[in-house]
Structures are given as structure tokens and as C-alpha cells.
Design a protein around this motif. Structure first.
Motif, PDB file in Angstrom:
ATOM      1  N   VAL B 143       0.841  -1.195   0.000  1.00 50.09           N
ATOM      2  CA  VAL B 143       0.000   0.000   0.000  1.00 50.09           C
ATOM      3  C   VAL B 143       0.877   1.245   0.000  1.00 50.09           C
ATOM      4  N   VAL B 144       0.520   2.210  -0.820  1.00 49.01           N
ATOM      5  CA  VAL B 144       1.196   3.502  -0.783  1.00 49.01           C
ATOM      6  C   VAL B 144       0.149   4.586  -0.590  1.00 49.01           C
ATOM      7  N   ALA B 145       0.402   5.515   0.308  1.00 49.30           N
ATOM      8  CA  ALA B 145      -0.496   6.651   0.524  1.00 49.30           C
ATOM      9  C   ALA B 145      -0.078   7.795  -0.383  1.00 49.30           C
ATOM     10  N   LEU B 146      -1.066   8.426  -0.968  1.00 46.53           N
ATOM     11  CA  LEU B 146      -0.856   9.424  -2.010  1.00 46.53           C
ATOM     12  C   LEU B 146      -1.377  10.768  -1.543  1.00 46.53           C
ATOM     13  N   ASP B 147      -0.518  11.782  -1.566  1.00 44.30           N
ATOM     14  CA  ASP B 147      -0.935  13.168  -1.309  1.00 44.30           C
ATOM     15  C   ASP B 147      -1.275  13.441   0.154  1.00 44.30           C
ATOM     16  N   VAL B 148      -1.965  12.534   0.808  1.00 45.27           N
ATOM     17  CA  VAL B 148      -2.327  12.719   2.209  1.00 45.27           C
ATOM     18  C   VAL B 148      -1.680  11.603   3.016  1.00 45.27           C
ATOM     19  N   MET B 154       2.199   4.128   9.658  1.00 47.36           N
ATOM     20  CA  MET B 154       2.405   2.686   9.691  1.00 47.36           C
ATOM     21  C   MET B 154       3.655   2.326   8.899  1.00 47.36           C
ATOM     22  N   PRO B 155       4.474   1.488   9.464  1.00 52.59           N
ATOM     23  CA  PRO B 155       5.762   1.189   8.843  1.00 52.59           C
ATOM     24  C   PRO B 155       5.633   0.498   7.486  1.00 52.59           C
ATOM     25  N   GLN B 156       4.473  -0.102   7.240  1.00 53.15           N
ATOM     26  CA  GLN B 156       4.317  -0.823   5.970  1.00 53.15           C
ATOM     27  C   GLN B 156       3.802   0.078   4.851  1.00 53.15           C
ATOM     28  N   ILE B 157       3.448   1.313   5.189  1.00 57.76           N
ATOM     29  CA  ILE B 157       2.778   2.146   4.199  1.00 57.76           C
ATOM     30  C   ILE B 157       3.645   3.323   3.796  1.00 57.76           C
ATOM     31  N   ASP B 158       4.131   3.304   2.584  1.00 58.93           N
ATOM     32  CA  ASP B 158       4.939   4.402   2.067  1.00 58.93           C
ATOM     33  C   ASP B 158       4.045   5.607   1.800  1.00 58.93           C
ATOM     34  N   PHE B 159       4.683   6.728   1.629  1.00 58.30           N
ATOM     35  CA  PHE B 159       3.926   7.959   1.371  1.00 58.30           C
ATOM     36  C   PHE B 159       4.618   8.784   0.297  1.00 58.30           C
ATOM     37  N   CYS B 160       3.811   9.380  -0.565  1.00 53.60           N
ATOM     38  CA  CYS B 160       4.356  10.327  -1.530  1.00 53.60           C
ATOM     39  C   CYS B 160       3.417  11.514  -1.624  1.00 53.60           C
ATOM     40  N   GLY B 299       1.831  11.909  -8.422  1.00 56.34           N
ATOM     41  CA  GLY B 299       1.123  10.693  -8.797  1.00 56.34           C
ATOM     42  C   GLY B 299       2.061   9.673  -9.413  1.00 56.34           C
ATOM     43  N   ARG B 300       2.902  10.165 -10.281  1.00 56.63           N
ATOM     44  CA  ARG B 300       3.842   9.290 -10.971  1.00 56.63           C
ATOM     45  C   ARG B 300       4.806   8.614  -9.987  1.00 56.63           C
ATOM     46  N   ARG B 301       5.307   9.409  -9.125  1.00 52.32           N
ATOM     47  CA  ARG B 301       6.251   8.909  -8.137  1.00 52.32           C
ATOM     48  C   ARG B 301       5.597   7.894  -7.202  1.00 52.32           C
ATOM     49  N   ALA B 302       4.407   8.204  -6.764  1.00 56.32           N
ATOM     50  CA  ALA B 302       3.677   7.310  -5.856  1.00 56.32           C
ATOM     51  C   ALA B 302       3.436   5.960  -6.532  1.00 56.32           C
ATOM     52  N   ALA B 303       3.016   6.016  -7.778  1.00 55.04           N
ATOM     53  CA  ALA B 303       2.739   4.761  -8.494  1.00 55.04           C
ATOM     54  C   ALA B 303       4.022   3.953  -8.662  1.00 55.04           C
ATOM     55  N   LYS B 304       5.107   4.646  -8.925  1.00 53.83           N
ATOM     56  CA  LYS B 304       6.393   3.940  -9.053  1.00 53.83           C
ATOM     57  C   LYS B 304       6.802   3.283  -7.752  1.00 53.83           C
ATOM     58  N   MET B 305       6.581   3.998  -6.666  1.00 59.57           N
ATOM     59  CA  MET B 305       6.913   3.426  -5.368  1.00 59.57           C
ATOM     60  C   MET B 305       6.130   2.138  -5.152  1.00 59.57           C
ATOM     61  N   LEU B 306       4.869   2.167  -5.552  1.00 62.23           N
ATOM     62  CA  LEU B 306       4.031   0.978  -5.374  1.00 62.23           C
ATOM     63  C   LEU B 306       4.528  -0.174  -6.253  1.00 62.23           C
ATOM     64  N   LEU B 307       4.838   0.159  -7.496  1.00 64.32           N
ATOM     65  CA  LEU B 307       5.316  -0.889  -8.410  1.00 64.32           C
ATOM     66  C   LEU B 307       6.630  -1.489  -7.903  1.00 64.32           C
ATOM     67  N   ASP B 308       7.467  -0.644  -7.333  1.00 61.52           N
ATOM     68  CA  ASP B 308       8.722  -1.144  -6.770  1.00 61.52           C
ATOM     69  C   ASP B 308       8.454  -2.122  -5.626  1.00 61.52           C
ATOM     70  N   ARG B 309       7.496  -1.773  -4.793  1.00 62.34           N
ATOM     71  CA  ARG B 309       7.155  -2.664  -3.681  1.00 62.34           C
ATOM     72  C   ARG B 309       6.633  -4.000  -4.199  1.00 62.34           C
ATOM     73  N   ILE B 310       5.867  -3.940  -5.254  1.00 67.64           N
ATOM     74  CA  ILE B 310       5.318  -5.177  -5.830  1.00 67.64           C
ATOM     75  C   ILE B 310       6.457  -6.044  -6.359  1.00 67.64           C
ATOM     76  N   ASP B 311       7.367  -5.406  -7.046  1.00 68.12           N
ATOM     77  CA  ASP B 311       8.524  -6.153  -7.555  1.00 68.12           C
ATOM     78  C   ASP B 311       9.326  -6.756  -6.414  1.00 68.12           C
ATOM     79  N   PRO B 322      13.055  -0.162   4.172  1.00 71.30           N
ATOM     80  CA  PRO B 322      12.252   0.511   5.204  1.00 71.30           C
ATOM     81  C   PRO B 322      11.228   1.439   4.576  1.00 71.30           C
ATOM     82  N   ARG B 323      10.302   1.901   5.396  1.00 73.50           N
ATOM     83  CA  ARG B 323       9.257   2.797   4.924  1.00 73.50           C
ATOM     84  C   ARG B 323       9.869   4.027   4.261  1.00 73.50           C
ATOM     85  N   GLN B 324       9.256   4.410   3.156  1.00 73.38           N
ATOM     86  CA  GLN B 324       9.694   5.617   2.471  1.00 73.38           C
ATOM     87  C   GLN B 324       8.632   6.689   2.564  1.00 73.38           C
TER      88      GLN B 324
END
Lengths: 344, 344
Positions: B143-148, B154-160, B299-311, B322-324
Motif C-alpha cells: 500500500v502507498v499513501a498518495l498526497d495525504v 504505519m511502517p508498511q505504508i509508504d507515502f508520496c 502521482g507518478r512517483r507514488a505509483a512507481k513506489m508501489l510498483l517497486d514494492r510489488i517487484d 524501510p518505509r519511504q
DNA sequence: CTGAAAGCGCTTACAG
DNA sequence: CTGAAAGCGCTTACAG
């Protein structure tokens, strides 16, 4: 990892098929075992794998949505679509024109490969949709056009949008009734768009009255906003139009700004009418007379039409219904940007 | 109906498994037969069934996106997301808060049931996301949080998102440097939103200078636009603030309008600073000084972060990173709505 | 290097 | 009314 039918079957001491039937709607399993199975399913937190169901039943409960987002209008369109879909447990895969990866055909395949049950499409920009849609129709996947009608009115493609012609005529009547005779129309490029349709219908309507003139100008869209050039050109005409019809609220706003820059007063020197009644412009100064659309309802209706087609396809009872084209009426909202022409 | 591996296998005179391998990347099949199989696949117009691949490989090439659309800012956020996704053949299932069907948990299940590879979420409104996210995290779906940013980090949830604090400080400095000392802040309700964070940071920054006052007001959001009430309240203060920080362009616009209604001139009687640099307001009168954000890039960056996590999840090489939390800087854009205070 | 088999998690005919 | 089997279209171990 996730709980499967097999897990439930083991706990309940029945076959996996029995569980599948118990959870399904076709009450084939006796009440008591059925209840037991249902309880176990709930306790285990069972959730069906929709991918598998999709393969099995031919329905993924997913549609494809091809549209771009730019304005609040688009947002409401989407809200309406989302509303209709969620009523029926459907979700949309949303794809939009991407400047770098403009390959619409690839996007369509991307949807088809995921076995969407239908496609909702807003056929803007210059794409030749007729060609691309072949792939979808061949597969027997229903398509509904949203907001913008596909030029070649393909019999398989329903449409839901606005009655632009009626709306433009109403705007024309409003200005004619106020006494205006010299008109300008501010339009956008592509002849297939609602904006162009409105512009043409407006010109026709005013030209039907004797002694009127009507000049049409194009406003450049830079991908994010409209330029002021078209508005300026209209204001530079001699004699200057006393009323300008903006074929959308956004272009109408450029007229107001251009007038402001020249020290012209709206509505004393110039009347301006927009189209859409986008909220963001409700607070513009002066407040804008416009033709109100209901994008939420358009989106909602379009999505329903699509879901109906999907149902129709699966309940092969009668023959399919003929093509539908729904055009919602607009409503004239008179605010402060229109008045009789000076000296009348 | 659709062409399957079996069809290709029959034509090529090999097993279905051989075709699967030939079409895959792991060059296990000899060049010549492989080419023959590929040619047949192309001729037949073969397209893989992504549902089946999803079941098989555990990757659907689909993510869930939970966000609402209202403004052009949101539209650009989406464009950025879409851009990053399509680079990697991913598509988003888009779900939004629906007034009638506000059950977020159901929406999350709706995504999980379709086996999305990850979820991008813009955690607006009062929802207690921490609770709902449990279901996703339990499944091991990134999971990545976007904008907000989610309040409990939460340590598992990145933010952009945006560096709101830095942006608000910059806005404060701009107005302080111009000589302003009496400030107003126009804010929105929810303390978790970027708008609130900006408002607080602005107040802190100006309060750090001696001899300043700063009053904060809330502006009501009616679901589609902001009311003028908050702006009016600020203008009714005695003494009146000489500068108002709108925590978004839209609330800043209500300040300009309220000032207009009272016959106050911007920037002569009142300076106004917005936040975002939404295009639609670039043509406002006077043009607005604002802190520019780049929603496309967020938006672009957030989506990339998510794709990286999936990979990362699929290439179980090292331990997860670690959380970004990425916070993009804003840029001060000085336009016509700010000036030194009257009499300075 | 290649084929036959098992399996992913379901639904739907088909037997008992 | 219920169970066992086949099948949806793929991928991935597992034998040859």
C-alpha cells in the motif's frame, strides 16, 4: 494463504462442489447443511476469487472506462458512473489518453485481456474510434459512448450524453429575446465534440432570425487551459458583437477575462453565455449565465445502459434491443453575465 | 471464441506447455520452433488471458486506486499515476468515496477479491484508514499513501506527497518580507489534510516573528465548492488582516471574491497567497501568488513506489526496504495578488 | 532440450 | 437432493 472452497468443504465434511452450490444462489442444498456451510464460510472469512469466477462464468464484474480527466465536469461524470457500477458490485478499470503512450488499441487490448464485461468510452480527441472498436465488438463486448457521440453511429454502440442542439438553441433564444443581433461564438477545434455541435447549432438558430450576424472563432486548448486568443479576436471585430456564446464555461470565462482586459463591462457592453454550469465558475465575476448540464446523471445513465447490455447478453432471452441514444436536456440558468444590448 | 494456447499448439504440432514456454521469456525452446510458434501466435491474433495468468503467477498487473476526483489537481495526480502504470503494463481499478455507499471496507474487499497487486490510496475524509488497511496488509498487498499521509505512520505504508510545511514556511516568509504583520489563514476542517498542515505551519512561521498576529478561520466545503463564510469572517476582523494565506487555491479564490464583494482591492488593501497553482485559477483576476505543486509528478512517483514494492515482494531477494516518505518541494510563484501592506 | 501431468480455485454439467 | 468428475486457460514443477 486465502481461504478457499476446499478449506470450507473440509471443515463441513462435504464436497467442494457442495460448498460452491451452497454459497451460490440456486438453493440446491438443503437448509440445514447450507446454513452450516454458510456459517463456516463466514467464520473463516471466505472471499471468492473473482479471477476464477470470471474465467468460469465469463463475467468479471469489471468494466473498462476510457476517458480523460481535466475539469470538474469530468469528475462528476466519473462519480455518476461509479455510483451506478457500485450498485451492482461492478468496478471500472480506468484508462486515459496518455501523451507519451497514445496507443488506444493497446489500451483496448489491455482491457480485453483482463476480460472486462463491457467498455464505457468517451470518444474525445482525434482518434478514429470506429477502427479501434472493431476489436471490442468482435469479442461481443458491449460498448457505450459517453458524452461524445461516435461519428459513424454504429448500431452496436449506444450513446448517452447531452442534447447539445436543444441547449444551444435555448441559449440563442435567450440572447435573441434580450434583443441581441450581433453574435460571436467561441468554439474548439474538433468538429465531433459537443462544443462544436453547440457552436453550429447556435449559429443556425441565430441565423434563422433576419438581420443577425454571427462570427465563429476557435479557441486554442493547450492541454490544460484555453488560450485567450479566440476571445480577443471576437472582441476585435468591427462592429463588435454584443453577445458571445461560449460553447463551454471555460471558454466563456476566457471571454469575460478578455473583456475585462479591454475595459469592457459584462453585461453592459457584452453579454456572455456559457455551457455546463461547472461549480468552479459559479463564483466568477460576474456570475455566468449558462446552460446547466448534469454530468453525474449522464455518467450514471451511461453506466446503467452498459450494465443492461451486459445483462442482456447473458440472459439470451429475446433478441438485443436496438441502438439507444439518450440525450439529456439542459436548463437555462440566467445569472449576471447577460443583459439587453447597450442602447436598446 | 478467443484463441488459446491449445489452438496454437495444434497448429504447430507441439504441446500446449511448449507454446507457453515459447511465448514466455525463459528461452527454453530452440530458436527455430520458437519462431514458428511465435509466428502462428501472431497470425492467429493470440492474446493471453490475464485472469488465468493472474491466478497462475499471482500477479494481475492491476492495482487498486482509492481516490476522489474534484479538481484539476486530482486529474493531474491521476495522469501521473496512469503514466507510471502504463509504462509497466499495469492498469488501475479506480474506486472513490460514494456518498450513498460509503463502505470503504467493502471497496477494499472488492479490490482484494480481484487480486490487485497493490493499492494506491489517497486517505482523505474522516475515514479511519488504519482499521481498513488491516485487511490489505494481512494479505501482503503493498500500500502507498498518495498526497495525504496516514496519521499513524504505519511502517508498511509508504507515502508520496508534498512538503507542505516547507511550502507554508515559504509563503509566510514571502509575506513577512513584504512587510505584513497581521495575517489570516483560511483552512479546511479535517486536521489530517494537507490544507490543515499548511495552515498550522504558516501560523507557526509567522508567530515566530515578533509583533505579528495570525487568525485562522475554517471554510466550509459543501462537497463541490467552498463557501465564502470563512473568508468573510477574516475580512470582518478588526483590525483587518493585511494578508491572507489560503491553504489551497480554491479557498484563496473565495478570499479574492469576498474582498471584491466588500470593495477591497487585491493586492492594495489585501494580499492573498494560494497553494497548488491549479491552472484553472491562473486566469483569475488578479492573478494569484501561490505555492506551485506538481501533482503529475506526485502521482507518478507514488505509483512507481508501489510498483517497486510489488517487484520487491516477488523477487524475494533481500529483506524489504524501510518505509519511504517522499515529500516534494513546492515553488513560490509570485503574481499579482501580493504586495506590501498599505501605508508601508 | 522437450513432453505429459499436476495444479491454480472455482462452476457446471453429469451420474448416483 | 447430493457427490465425483470435467473443465476454464494458463504456468510450473517433474519426468523422459
Amino acid at each position: 494463504m486465502a481461504v478457499t472452497l476446499k478449506d470450507i468443504a473440509e471443515q463441513a465434511g462435504v464436497s467442494q462442489a457442495a460448498v460452491s452450490i451452497a454459497l451460490g444462489s440456486s438453493g440446491r442444498i438443503s437448509g440445514t447443511t447450507r446454513d452450516r456451510i454458510l456459517k463456516i464460510a463466514t467464520d473463516l472469512g471466505y472471499r471468492p476469487n473473482l479471477l476464477v469466477q470470471g474465467i468460469q462464468t465469463g463475467r468479471t464484474q469489471t468494466i473498462g472506462l476510457l476517458m480523460n480527466f481535466a475539469s470538474a465536469f469530468d469528475a462528476h461524470l466519473f462519480d455518476g458512473i461509479h455510483n451506478a457500477l457500485s450498485d451492482q458490485q461492478y468496478v471500472p478499470i480506468v484508462l486515459c489518453r496518455d501523451d507519451d503512450h497514445g496507443n488506444v488499441l493497446e489500451q483496448i487490448h489491455s482491457l480485453l485481456d483482463r476480460r472486462v464485461d463491457g467498455v464505457l468510452i468517451r470518444p474525445t480527441d482525434g482518434t478514429v474510434w470506429e477502427d479501434h472498436l472493431e476489436a471490442i465488438l468482435q469479442r461481443g463486448v458491449p460498448v457505450v459512448a459517453l458524452d461524445v457521440e461516435i461519428q459513424a453511429k454504429m448500431p452496436q454502440i449506444d450513446f448517452c450524453g447531452t442534447d447539445d442542439i436543444h441547449g444551444a438553441h435555448t441559449a440563442a433564444k435567450h440572447l435573441l429575446d434580450l434583443g441581441h443581433r450581433r453574435f460571436g461564438v467561441l468554439n474548439s477545434g474538433d468538429p465531433r465534440t459537443p462544443m462544436s455541435i453547440r457552436g453550429q447549432a447556435f449559429a443556425e438558430a441565430v441565423n434563422a432570425t433576419k438581420g443577425t450576424t454571427c462570427v465563429t472563432q476557435l479557441s486554442a486548448w493547450n492541454g490544460r487551459t484555453y488560450e485567450n486568443d479566440g476571445a480577443r479576436a471576437l472582441l476585435d471585430l468591427t462592429p463588435r458583437p454584443t453577445a458571445i456564446f461560449g460553447t463551454s464555461d471555460n471558454v466563456a470565462a476566457t471571454v469575460v477575462h478578455a473583456a475585462d482586459d479591454r475595459g469592457l463591462s459584462v453585461p453592459d457592453d457584452l453579454s456572455v453565455v456559457g455551457f455546463s454550469d461547472t461549480e468552479i465558475l459559479r463564483s466568477s465575476r460576474p456570475t455566468l449565465t449558462t446552460m446547466r448540464q448534469d454530468p453525474f446523471e449522464i455518467g450514471r445513465r451511461a453506466a446503467k445502459m452498459l450494465l443492461d447490455r451486459i445483462d442482456e447478453k447473458h440472459n439470451r432471452t429475446a433478441s438485443p434491443a436496438p441502438r439507444q441514444a439518450v440525450r439529456q436536456k439542459t436548463e437555462l440558468v440566467v445569472r449576471k453575465s447577460t443583459a439587453p444590448p447597450a442602447g436598446s
